[in-house]
Design a protein around this motif. Structure first.
Motif, PDB file in Angstrom:
ATOM      1  N   UNK A 193       0.833  -1.212   0.000  1.00 52.88           N
ATOM      2  CA  UNK A 193       0.000   0.000   0.000  1.00 52.88           C
ATOM      3  C   UNK A 193       0.860   1.252   0.000  1.00 52.88           C
ATOM      4  N   UNK A 194       1.969   1.234   0.733  1.00 52.64           N
ATOM      5  CA  UNK A 194       2.860   2.398   0.809  1.00 52.64           C
ATOM      6  C   UNK A 194       3.525   2.661  -0.546  1.00 52.64           C
ATOM      7  N   UNK A 195       3.969   1.601  -1.210  1.00 55.68           N
ATOM      8  CA  UNK A 195       4.611   1.763  -2.520  1.00 55.68           C
ATOM      9  C   UNK A 195       3.618   2.306  -3.541  1.00 55.68           C
ATOM     10  N   UNK A 196       2.442   1.694  -3.600  1.00 56.42           N
ATOM     11  CA  UNK A 196       1.436   2.103  -4.578  1.00 56.42           C
ATOM     12  C   UNK A 196       1.016   3.551  -4.349  1.00 56.42           C
ATOM     13  N   UNK A 197       0.805   3.926  -3.095  1.00 53.02           N
ATOM     14  CA  UNK A 197       0.408   5.303  -2.785  1.00 53.02           C
ATOM     15  C   UNK A 197       1.504   6.289  -3.188  1.00 53.02           C
ATOM     16  N   UNK A 198       2.759   5.871  -3.073  1.00 47.23           N
ATOM     17  CA  UNK A 198       3.876   6.749  -3.429  1.00 47.23           C
ATOM     18  C   UNK A 198       3.816   7.146  -4.901  1.00 47.23           C
ATOM     19  N   UNK A 199       3.317   6.268  -5.737  1.00 47.53           N
ATOM     20  CA  UNK A 199       3.217   6.560  -7.176  1.00 47.53           C
ATOM     21  C   UNK A 199       1.839   7.101  -7.571  1.00 47.53           C
ATOM     22  N   UNK A 200       1.035   7.437  -6.577  1.00 48.84           N
ATOM     23  CA  UNK A 200      -0.278   8.006  -6.847  1.00 48.84           C
ATOM     24  C   UNK A 200      -1.319   6.980  -7.240  1.00 48.84           C
ATOM     25  N   UNK A 201      -1.055   5.699  -6.963  1.00 46.57           N
ATOM     26  CA  UNK A 201      -1.993   4.638  -7.328  1.00 46.57           C
ATOM     27  C   UNK A 201      -2.909   4.239  -6.184  1.00 46.57           C
ATOM     28  N   UNK A 202      -3.696   3.197  -6.429  1.00 46.36           N
ATOM     29  CA  UNK A 202      -4.629   2.656  -5.430  1.00 46.36           C
ATOM     30  C   UNK A 202      -4.420   1.149  -5.342  1.00 46.36           C
ATOM     31  N   UNK A 203      -4.720   0.583  -4.185  1.00 47.33           N
ATOM     32  CA  UNK A 203      -4.661  -0.863  -4.027  1.00 47.33           C
ATOM     33  C   UNK A 203      -5.874  -1.305  -3.224  1.00 47.33           C
TER      34      UNK A 203
END
Length: 260
Positions: free
Chosen positions: A229-239
């Motif tokens: 979740x932290x990685x995805x949020x860093x790139x502006x994505x959603x999980x």
């Protein structure tokens, strides 16, 4: 103050210069606060490593010194103490990983990664688990994405490893990885035939150190999905995740489809 685009149309409205200054200060303060929190988490976790190691070693030495003299109750307490210290060590290591996972921001934004290669690297890291469980991991053609390779490997490794860990008893684990373009981003899908989960806990599973099963059933500290979740949020994505008990689980995450 209106801000005009090249075509003369108003594209954004900002308040007075005072409002802009206040907003700028707030953003800077938030960024500084986040950086300080990350530094604190890293320092605290790092400094806890040695005392925990000493506790585990000291209790182990005490166990060897007492031998059978302490009786079964003492042996139980000693074993519980050693396991508790070791579990805390693992949690500290996980916290270090979580705090450092997205610290090289500029490198991440400039990278372009072949998702198929990242999936293969993740499978190499999971080779032992996959061989032991005879799991089958299948994937469709995967795209190039503007993220750092190490991050995408970590995403695949955590999600595929999670799927294999939570497998159905007496059933060969099957994991399918795919991706599809949705507007200016890619949606990745990791689906399995495992034990699934209650949809009521779909949000909880991405929180730090949250688990749906006890440690006697499944090992781990509940850090893997929080890192995802932290990685995805860093790139502006959603999980997010979908599942039902006994019917497998499907994890989906989005990443940008072009350079940021």
């Amino acid at each position: 103050t209106p801000i005009h685009g090249a075509d003369g149309e108003v594209t954004q409205w900002l308040g007075s210069s005072t409002d802009i200054d206040d907003l700028t200060r707030t953003v800077r303060a938030l960024r500084r606060s986040n950086e300080e929190l990350e530094q604190f988490a890293y320092a605290a976790a790092h400094d806890l490593q040695e005392p925990l190691r000493n506790v585990a070693n000291s209790v182990g030495m005490l166990s060897r010194l007492l031998g059978d003299c302490g009786g079964p109750r003492a042996a139980e307490w000693i074993e519980a103490s050693i396991k508790g210290a070791q579990r805390m060590q693992e949690m500290v290591k996980d916290l270090l990983t979580y705090s450092r996972v997205v610290e090289d921001g500029q490198l991440q934004m400039q990278a372009t990664t072949d998702a198929a290669k990242a999936a293969r690297l993740a499978l190499q890291n999971l080779e032992g688990m996959i061989a032991e469980t005879e799991a089958r991991v299948q994937w469709e053609p995967l795209p190039l994405v503007p993220v750092q390779e190490a991050h995408l490997v970590q995403l695949f490794q955590n999600l595929i490893g999670n799927a294999v860990k939570y497998r159905q008893p007496n059933t060969t684990p099957v994991v399918r990885v795919s991706a599809s373009a949705t507007g200016d981003e890619w949606q990745f899908i990791v689906a399995d035939n495992g034990i699934g989960f209650d949809p009521a806990y779909a949000d909880r599973i991405f929180r730090l150190f949250k688990r749906l099963h006890n440690r006697e059933e499944y090992s781990g500290n509940g850090i893997g999905l929080a890192i995802c979740a932290r990685i995805v949020a860093h790139y502006g994505g959603r999980i997010w995740a979908e599942g039902e008990p006994g019917k497998g689980a499907t994890f989906r995450f989005t990443l940008p489809g072009r350079k940021l």
